[in-house]
Design a protein around this motif. Structure first.
Motif, PDB file in Angstrom:
ATOM      1  N   PRO B  59       0.820  -1.211   0.000  1.00 56.11           N
ATOM      2  CA  PRO B  59       0.000   0.000   0.000  1.00 56.11           C
ATOM      3  C   PRO B  59       0.855   1.263   0.000  1.00 56.11           C
ATOM      4  O   PRO B  59       2.030   1.224   0.349  1.00 56.11           O
ATOM      5  CB  PRO B  59      -0.813  -0.106   1.288  1.00 56.11           C
ATOM      6  CG  PRO B  59      -0.107  -1.105   2.136  1.00 56.11           C
ATOM      7  CD  PRO B  59       0.612  -2.023   1.202  1.00 56.11           C
ATOM      8  N   SER B  62       4.026   2.552   2.393  1.00 55.85           N
ATOM      9  CA  SER B  62       4.655   1.418   3.076  1.00 55.85           C
ATOM     10  C   SER B  62       6.180   1.460   2.995  1.00 55.85           C
ATOM     11  O   SER B  62       6.834   0.601   3.574  1.00 55.85           O
ATOM     12  CB  SER B  62       4.118   0.098   2.509  1.00 55.85           C
ATOM     13  OG  SER B  62       4.341   0.023   1.122  1.00 55.85           O
ATOM     14  N   THR B  65       9.162   3.459  -2.113  1.00 61.90           N
ATOM     15  CA  THR B  65       9.974   4.500  -2.749  1.00 61.90           C
ATOM     16  C   THR B  65      11.221   4.794  -1.918  1.00 61.90           C
ATOM     17  O   THR B  65      12.321   4.958  -2.460  1.00 61.90           O
ATOM     18  CB  THR B  65       9.136   5.785  -2.910  1.00 61.90           C
ATOM     19  OG1 THR B  65       8.099   5.522  -3.836  1.00 61.90           O
ATOM     20  CG2 THR B  65       9.980   6.939  -3.407  1.00 61.90           C
ATOM     21  N   THR B  66      11.038   4.810  -0.612  1.00 62.04           N
ATOM     22  CA  THR B  66      12.170   5.101   0.271  1.00 62.04           C
ATOM     23  C   THR B  66      13.290   4.086   0.082  1.00 62.04           C
ATOM     24  O   THR B  66      14.475   4.452   0.082  1.00 62.04           O
ATOM     25  CB  THR B  66      11.690   5.116   1.736  1.00 62.04           C
ATOM     26  OG1 THR B  66      10.645   6.083   1.855  1.00 62.04           O
ATOM     27  CG2 THR B  66      12.817   5.473   2.674  1.00 62.04           C
ATOM     28  N   GLU B  75      18.366   9.536  -0.223  1.00 59.56           N
ATOM     29  CA  GLU B  75      17.986   9.724   1.180  1.00 59.56           C
ATOM     30  C   GLU B  75      19.156   9.286   2.039  1.00 59.56           C
ATOM     31  O   GLU B  75      19.920   8.391   1.660  1.00 59.56           O
ATOM     32  CB  GLU B  75      16.753   8.867   1.547  1.00 59.56           C
ATOM     33  CG  GLU B  75      15.493   9.180   0.790  1.00 59.56           C
ATOM     34  CD  GLU B  75      14.857  10.495   1.191  1.00 59.56           C
ATOM     35  OE1 GLU B  75      15.338  11.141   2.152  1.00 59.56           O
ATOM     36  OE2 GLU B  75      13.880  10.873   0.538  1.00 59.56           O
TER      37      GLU B  75
HETATM   38  N1  LIG Z   1      10.981  13.381   2.642  1.00 61.22           N
HETATM   39  C1  LIG Z   1      10.172  12.828   3.561  1.00 61.22           C
HETATM   40  N2  LIG Z   1       9.969  13.436   4.752  1.00 61.22           N
HETATM   41  C2  LIG Z   1       9.184  12.885   5.695  1.00 61.22           C
HETATM   42  N3  LIG Z   1       8.526  11.737   5.533  1.00 61.22           N
HETATM   43  C3  LIG Z   1       8.670  11.087   4.371  1.00 61.22           C
HETATM   44  C4  LIG Z   1       9.488  11.589   3.328  1.00 61.22           C
HETATM   45  N4  LIG Z   1       9.447  10.728   2.295  1.00 61.22           N
HETATM   46  C5  LIG Z   1       8.628   9.727   2.667  1.00 61.22           C
HETATM   47  N5  LIG Z   1       8.149   9.927   3.909  1.00 61.22           N
HETATM   48  C6  LIG Z   1       7.256   9.026   4.649  1.00 61.22           C
HETATM   49  O1  LIG Z   1       7.781   7.735   4.548  1.00 61.22           O
HETATM   50  C7  LIG Z   1       6.720   6.803   4.416  1.00 61.22           C
HETATM   51  C8  LIG Z   1       6.997   5.923   3.237  1.00 61.22           C
HETATM   52  O2  LIG Z   1       6.932   6.664   2.063  1.00 61.22           O
HETATM   53  P1  LIG Z   1       7.248   6.062   0.644  1.00 61.22           P
HETATM   54  O3  LIG Z   1       8.546   5.367   0.692  1.00 61.22           O
HETATM   55  O4  LIG Z   1       7.096   7.156  -0.342  1.00 61.22           O
HETATM   56  O5  LIG Z   1       6.096   4.984   0.470  1.00 61.22           O
HETATM   57  P2  LIG Z   1       5.557   4.279  -0.852  1.00 61.22           P
HETATM   58  O6  LIG Z   1       6.492   4.549  -1.960  1.00 61.22           O
HETATM   59  O7  LIG Z   1       5.479   2.836  -0.478  1.00 61.22           O
HETATM   60  O8  LIG Z   1       4.199   4.847  -1.101  1.00 61.22           O
HETATM   61  C9  LIG Z   1       5.432   7.582   4.304  1.00 61.22           C
HETATM   62  O9  LIG Z   1       4.781   7.529   5.537  1.00 61.22           O
HETATM   63  C10 LIG Z   1       5.884   8.984   4.018  1.00 61.22           C
HETATM   64  O10 LIG Z   1       5.024   9.901   4.626  1.00 61.22           O
END
Ligand SMILES: Nc1ncnc2c1ncn2[C@@H]1O[C@H](COP(=O)(O)OP(=O)(O)O)[C@@H](O)[C@H]1O
Ligand SMILES: [Mg+2]
Lengths: 287, 278
Positions: B59, B62, B65-66, B75
């Protein structure tokens, strides 16, 4: 009529003074071009430093920018003309005495530093406006900082910083009048003060001065707008300079016919379109 | 050096050939990622072998992307270690302490990794060709002649042979993404990271872009880490699917198994939601 006679005398005075006025005008133009060039170099150097990842570059840049923005141009000139030479008086062996005694050069340097510090802020701010996605793409391609700056980020920020730099340049033109306090620098405002004596302040400053400075500022503005249009065209937004200047609608490619009216519209129109594009770009990058 | 973990997953079809002595191409060890107080990834351990294609599903939010952004060094890694070809990417252990690796080493490893973004991120101040050859020439030191020749063959491969001199802004989204794929491939990456590369595209061009990626998968041995909502594509190209939720791996395995017979309820729910909507 008295009034007509007075105007006739004023014009006579203007023509008597024309040589000196033209010399003054040339001095003002030189101050504007050289001071502007130096200000540009200072702005880019300090602006890039202020936007650098390393604290060792950012820290000093911040101090210099705030310092030179903070002190007034008048105080800076005063220091450079009256305090700086004291070092040479104390140590007659120091080289470069001719330079600190060259009041024209001091005028150029003071203008360049002062307006350069303001410009640095515009440069730094426009670098941060380039979308995050562009920065990330350069990292994904393993580009070094100087490389991404020179080839990707700065060229895109260029279009964004030009309007601010244009503003500052016009300010510098008008601000250059302050150097008439320097001994030996007879700029246009200095000569206007001479013209005032046989005429009056309405004629010298409010008419001749106003019109001349206005025309100079207009030339700068048009030049900078042309640069901006060119920069935007290179980013794929807006028409090329050729298309803007072309008086001939059919010169535009036929498939652009639907947008050709917009292409030929005023500078304002193309700016408005550019801004729409810019906001879309930032919107995309913010995701 | 990485701690030797057992890389052998239960059952993987057509496993990418790799000598058992070779370290994984990507290895996450006890990875933790925080944004401030928000722990996004926790105790994450997994590895990807050479030529393996792994799809991350789960979902929104989750952490998929991170994970890709951590590999691309977009990151900062707040805990644990990531190894590329057995070498530490951001931090290493020295005298029992976790210390950053030298910048130079990180840069060297990073040139082996390429990424394609959801938003394409082509450089608008350059033509399509310039976009593709910029990094091969100035980062890898290729000659201009070689880089241009390679760029033309890549443009051919992505179906845009006549767009070399075009400006990115004049291209459609699908075309821009195909150029972005060519640009990433021009660096000859060992690892290709694909983050929802079709999510910003009009539905009718999604298939074209996915077909190009299928072809890349078929004709090269590039290791891929993929985030996508295109489940049919994931099923076709991946050797392994990992289901994420809340920054943890819920379940992983062969795509056939995950898609037809998921063990966990959360996977079942997620899949029926995704597959049901299309
Ligand atoms: N630059 C950022 N600053 C703060 N929180 C972040 C940032 N990037 C992502 N998040 C948080 O990290 C979590 C995972 O995000 P993400 O990796 O984009 O998920 P997905 O790609 O699975 O949708 C989310 O809760 C998002 O809010
Ligand atoms: Mg995501």
């Amino acid at each position: 009529m008295d009034w007509l006679e007075e105007q006739r005398q004023h014009l006579q005075a203007l023509s008597d003074f024309s040589d000196r006025l033209i010399d003054g005008l040339l001095t003002t133009i030189q101050l504007t071009l050289l001071g502007g060039a130096l200000a540009f170099v200072v702005a880019v150097a300090l602006g890039l430093m202020a936007g650098a990842p390393s604290l060792w570059l950012r820290g000093p840049a911040r101090v210099l920018i705030e310092f030179f923005r903070g002190i007034s141009l008048l105080v800076l000139l005063f220091w450079m003309v009256y305090v700086l030479p004291l070092f040479w008086m104390a140590n007659p062996d120091l080289p470069g005495e001719g330079l600190v005694r060259n009041t024209f050069l001091i005028g150029v340097v003071a203008l360049g530093i002062n307006y350069g510090a303001y410009g640095a802020e515009a440069v730094r701010a426009s670098l941060t406006t380039v979308s995050q996605g562009q920065w990330e793409a350069t990292t994904a391609l393993s580009m070094s900082w100087p490389h991404k700056m020179r080839r990707i980020i700065f060229p895109q920020a260029w279009a964004l910083m030009l309007p601010s730099l244009a503003n500052l340049w016009v300010h510098l033109l008008k601000g250059s009048a302050i150097v008439y306090i320097l001994p030996g620098v007879n700029d246009f405002t200095f000569e206007l003060n001479n013209l005032r004596r046989p005429t009056d302040i309405w004629f010298s400053h409010a008419l001749v001065g106003l019109v001349t400075y206005f025309v100079l500022a207009l030339i700068l503005t048009i030049f900078m707008q042309a640069l901006e249009a060119r920069a935007k065209h290179k980013l794929g937004r807006g028409p090329s300079l050729k298309e803007i200047l072309s008086p001939d609608p059919p010169a535009i490619a036929p498939d652009a016919a639907s947008s050709s009216t917009a292409t030929l519209s005023t500078e304002k129109g193309s700016q408005a379109r550019g801004e729409t594009d810019a906001s879309q770009t930032t919107g995309g990058g913010a995701r | 050096m990485p701690t030797p973990t057992d890389p052998a997953p239960a059952a993987v079809a057509e496993p990418a050939p790799a000598s058992s002595a070779e370290p994984p191409v990507i290895e996450f060890v006890d990875v933790e990622k925080r944004f401030g107080d928000n722990v996004v990834l926790k105790d994450l351990n997994f590895s990807v072998r050479r030529g393996e294609r792994v799809t991350l599903i789960g979902p929104s939010g989750s952490g998929k992307t991170t994970i890709l952004r951590l590999v691309m060094t977009l990151e900062e890694l707040t805990g644990g270690y990531i190894y590329i070809d057995g070498e530490p990417l951001t931090h290493q252990q020295r005298d029992g302490k976790r210390v950053p690796v030298p910048k130079k080493q990180q840069k060297k490893l990073r040139t082996r990794i390429g990424m394609v973004f959801q938003q394409f991120n082509l450089f608008p101040n350059m033509t399509v060709l310039e976009n593709i050859i910029e990094a091969p020439i100035h980062v890898l030191g290729q000659s201009k002649k070689d880089a241009v020749a390679k760029a033309h063959s890549l443009l051919e491969q992505v179906g845009l042979p006549d767009k070399a001199e075009a400006h990115p802004t004049s291209l459609s989204g699908g075309q821009q993404q195909r150029v972005a794929i060519a640009r990433a491939l021009a660096m000859d990456p060992e690892i290709l990271l694909l983050d929802e590369v079709t999510s910003a595209l009009d539905p009718e061009v999604v298939g074209d872009v996915l077909n190009i990626l299928r072809q890349v998968a078929d004709t090269t041995n590039v290791t891929m880490l993929i985030v996508t909502h295109e489940m049919a594509f994931a099923r076709d190209v991946s050797h392994k699917v990992m289901m994420f939720d809340g920054g943890r791996v819920v379940e992983e395995g062969h795509p056939e198994k995950i898609f037809t017979n998921p063990e966990h309820e959360r996977t079942q729910k997620f899949l029926s939601a995704v597959l049901g909507e299309s």
